[in-house]
Design a protein around this motif. Structure first.
Motif, PDB file in Angstrom:
ATOM      1  N   VAL A 227      82.087  47.764  31.848  1.00 52.32           N
ATOM      2  CA  VAL A 227      82.930  46.696  31.295  1.00 52.32           C
ATOM      3  C   VAL A 227      82.715  45.368  32.014  1.00 52.32           C
ATOM      4  CG1 VAL A 227      84.692  48.295  30.473  1.00 52.32           C
ATOM      5  CG2 VAL A 227      84.883  47.354  32.771  1.00 52.32           C
ATOM      6  N   GLY A 228      81.658  45.302  32.845  1.00 50.10           N
ATOM      7  CA  GLY A 228      81.320  44.046  33.500  1.00 50.10           C
ATOM      8  C   GLY A 228      82.232  43.661  34.641  1.00 50.10           C
ATOM      9  N   LYS A 229      82.828  44.648  35.319  1.00 51.97           N
ATOM     10  CA  LYS A 229      83.741  44.385  36.441  1.00 51.97           C
ATOM     11  C   LYS A 229      83.126  44.839  37.758  1.00 51.97           C
ATOM     12  CE  LYS A 229      86.987  42.887  33.664  1.00 51.97           C
ATOM     13  NZ  LYS A 229      87.389  41.467  33.632  1.00 51.97           N
ATOM     14  N   GLN A 230      81.841  44.526  37.961  1.00 49.93           N
ATOM     15  CA  GLN A 230      81.173  44.972  39.176  1.00 49.93           C
ATOM     16  C   GLN A 230      81.765  44.349  40.426  1.00 49.93           C
ATOM     17  OE1 GLN A 230      79.844  43.586  36.555  1.00 49.93           O
ATOM     18  NE2 GLN A 230      77.979  44.573  35.886  1.00 49.93           N
ATOM     19  N   LEU A 231      82.349  43.158  40.292  1.00 53.14           N
ATOM     20  CA  LEU A 231      82.930  42.500  41.462  1.00 53.14           C
ATOM     21  C   LEU A 231      84.096  43.316  42.011  1.00 53.14           C
ATOM     22  CD1 LEU A 231      82.369  39.964  43.086  1.00 53.14           C
ATOM     23  CD2 LEU A 231      84.116  38.774  41.752  1.00 53.14           C
ATOM     24  N   ARG A 232      84.861  43.938  41.134  1.00 50.06           N
ATOM     25  CA  ARG A 232      85.939  44.810  41.581  1.00 50.06           C
ATOM     26  C   ARG A 232      85.376  46.044  42.284  1.00 50.06           C
ATOM     27  NH1 ARG A 232      90.287  44.769  36.511  1.00 50.06           N
ATOM     28  NH2 ARG A 232      90.474  42.476  36.380  1.00 50.06           N
ATOM     29  N   LEU A 233      84.265  46.553  41.761  1.00 50.63           N
ATOM     30  CA  LEU A 233      83.612  47.681  42.412  1.00 50.63           C
ATOM     31  C   LEU A 233      83.128  47.296  43.800  1.00 50.63           C
ATOM     32  CD1 LEU A 233      82.446  50.547  42.339  1.00 50.63           C
ATOM     33  CD2 LEU A 233      80.423  49.607  41.190  1.00 50.63           C
ATOM     34  N   ALA A 234      82.572  46.088  43.938  1.00 55.95           N
ATOM     35  CA  ALA A 234      82.131  45.619  45.245  1.00 55.95           C
ATOM     36  C   ALA A 234      83.301  45.487  46.204  1.00 55.95           C
ATOM     37  CB  ALA A 234      81.406  44.277  45.095  1.00 55.95           C
ATOM     38  N   PHE A 235      84.444  45.021  45.697  1.00 55.27           N
ATOM     39  CA  PHE A 235      85.631  44.886  46.546  1.00 55.27           C
ATOM     40  C   PHE A 235      86.121  46.255  47.018  1.00 55.27           C
ATOM     41  CE2 PHE A 235      90.304  44.807  46.883  1.00 55.27           C
ATOM     42  CZ  PHE A 235      90.442  43.900  47.926  1.00 55.27           C
TER      43      PHE A 235
END
Length: 255
Positions: A227-235
Motif C-alpha cells: 500500500v506504499g507505506k514503506q516509511l512506516r515499515l522503516a520506522f
C-alpha cells in the motif's frame, strides 16, 4: 525479469529463473568437486565468477523469452521514465531494506565481538535451525505482494482483503505446524549437528519458539509495502533495532 514475472503472477517461471542460479550452481560445483577438484582449486576464482555470470545470463534469457510470449509486452517501444512518487517510494523502500539487513545480521556481529568465535558458532547453529520456519513461510506467501499490488491497482479492495486474509490464515497454520514439528524433533536435529550441541536442546527449543511467535508478523511488512507505506515499515524496523540493542546490552552480561 523475476520481478516482472511476479508482477504478472507467473510464479512458475519466476521460480524457474531463481532456481536456475541456485540449482545450476550446486550441480556444476558438485561435478567439479567430484571429478575435477585439483583443477577447480587452481582456477576457483575464475570458475566461480564464470558460473555466476553465466547462469545469471541464462536465467535472464529465459525470462526475456517468456516475457516476449506474454500479451501486451512490446520490447521495441520500451522507454525510460520515472513515475510520480518514484523517489519517495524508492528511498523509503531502501531505508526499510537497510534496517532489515541490520536486524538480520547485527546479532551475528555483536555475538562475535562480545562472545568470540566459539559462541558465534553455537549461535549460528541455533538460529539457522530456528529460522527454518521463516524460510518455509516465505514459500507460502511469496505471491502475496504481487497479488495485493494487482488487486489494489484495480481498486478491488474486497479481493485484496480476501487475499490478505487467506494468506494470513495459511501463514498461521504453516507456522504452527513448522514450530511444533521442529520442537518435537529438536533432540535428533541437535544430535545431527554434533555431540556438543546435544546439551543445548533447551536453547534450541527457545529459539524455535520465539521465531515461530515472531513469524506471522512478517506479513505486516508485505502489507505496508503493497500500500506504499514503506516509511512506516522503516520506522517499525528502527524501533525494533533500538529495542534489540537495549536488550542485548542489558542481558548479555547475565545470560
Amino acid at each position: 525479469m523475476v520481478a516482472a514475472l511476479k508482477a504478472q503472477l507467473d510464479m512458475r517461471w519466476a521460480q524457474v529463473m531463481m532456481r536456475t542460479l541456485t540449482i545450476g550452481s550446486f550441480l556444476i560445483y558438485a561435478i567439479l568437486l567430484l571429478g575435477f577438484r585439483p583443477w577447480f582449486a587452481v582456477h576457483s576464482m575464475a570458475v566461480i565468477w564464470s558460473v555466476y555470470l553465466g547462469l545469471t545470463g541464462v536465467a535472464f534469457f529465459i525470462g526475456f523469452l517468456h516475457l516476449r510470449r506474454l500479451g501486451g509486452w512490446e520490447f521495441g517501444s520500451l522507454r525510460m521514465f520515472l513515475p510520480r512518487g518514484f523517489w519517495k517510494y524508492t528511498l523509503s523502500t531502501q531505508a526499510g531494506s537497510g534496517l532489515g539487513f541490520l536486524l538480520q545480521r547485527l546479532d551475528l556481529i555483536l555475538v562475535l565481538n562480545f562472545g568470540g568465535l566459539a559462541v558465534l558458532g553455537k549461535f549460528v547453529a541455533i538460529m539457522s535451525l530456528a529460522r527454518l520456519i521463516w524460510t518455509v513461510n516465505g514459500f507460502f506467501f511469496e505471491t502475496l505482494l504481487p497479488s495485493l499490488t494487482n488487486t489494489l491497482a484495480t481498486r478491488n479492495y474486497a479481493a485484496a482483503s480476501q487475499v490478505f486474509s487467506m494468506n494470513l490464515r495459511t501463514l498461521f497454520v504453516v507456522t504452527l505446524i513448522g514450530t511444533s514439528g521442529l520442537i518435537a524433533m529438536i533432540n535428533p536435529l541437535a544430535m545431527l549437528l554434533g555431540s556438543k550441541y546435544a546439551s543445548l536442546s533447551s536453547v534450541f527449543v527457545l529459539g524455535v519458539l520465539l521465531c515461530g511467535l515472531a513469524a506471522p508478523g512478517a506479513i505486516a511488512g508485505t502489507l505496508l509495502t503493497s500500500v506504499g507505506k514503506q516509511l512506516r515499515l522503516a520506522f517499525v524496523s528502527l524501533v525494533q533495532l533500538g529495542l534489540f540493542l537495549a536488550l542485548f546490552y542489558e542481558l548479555w552480561p547475565r545470560y
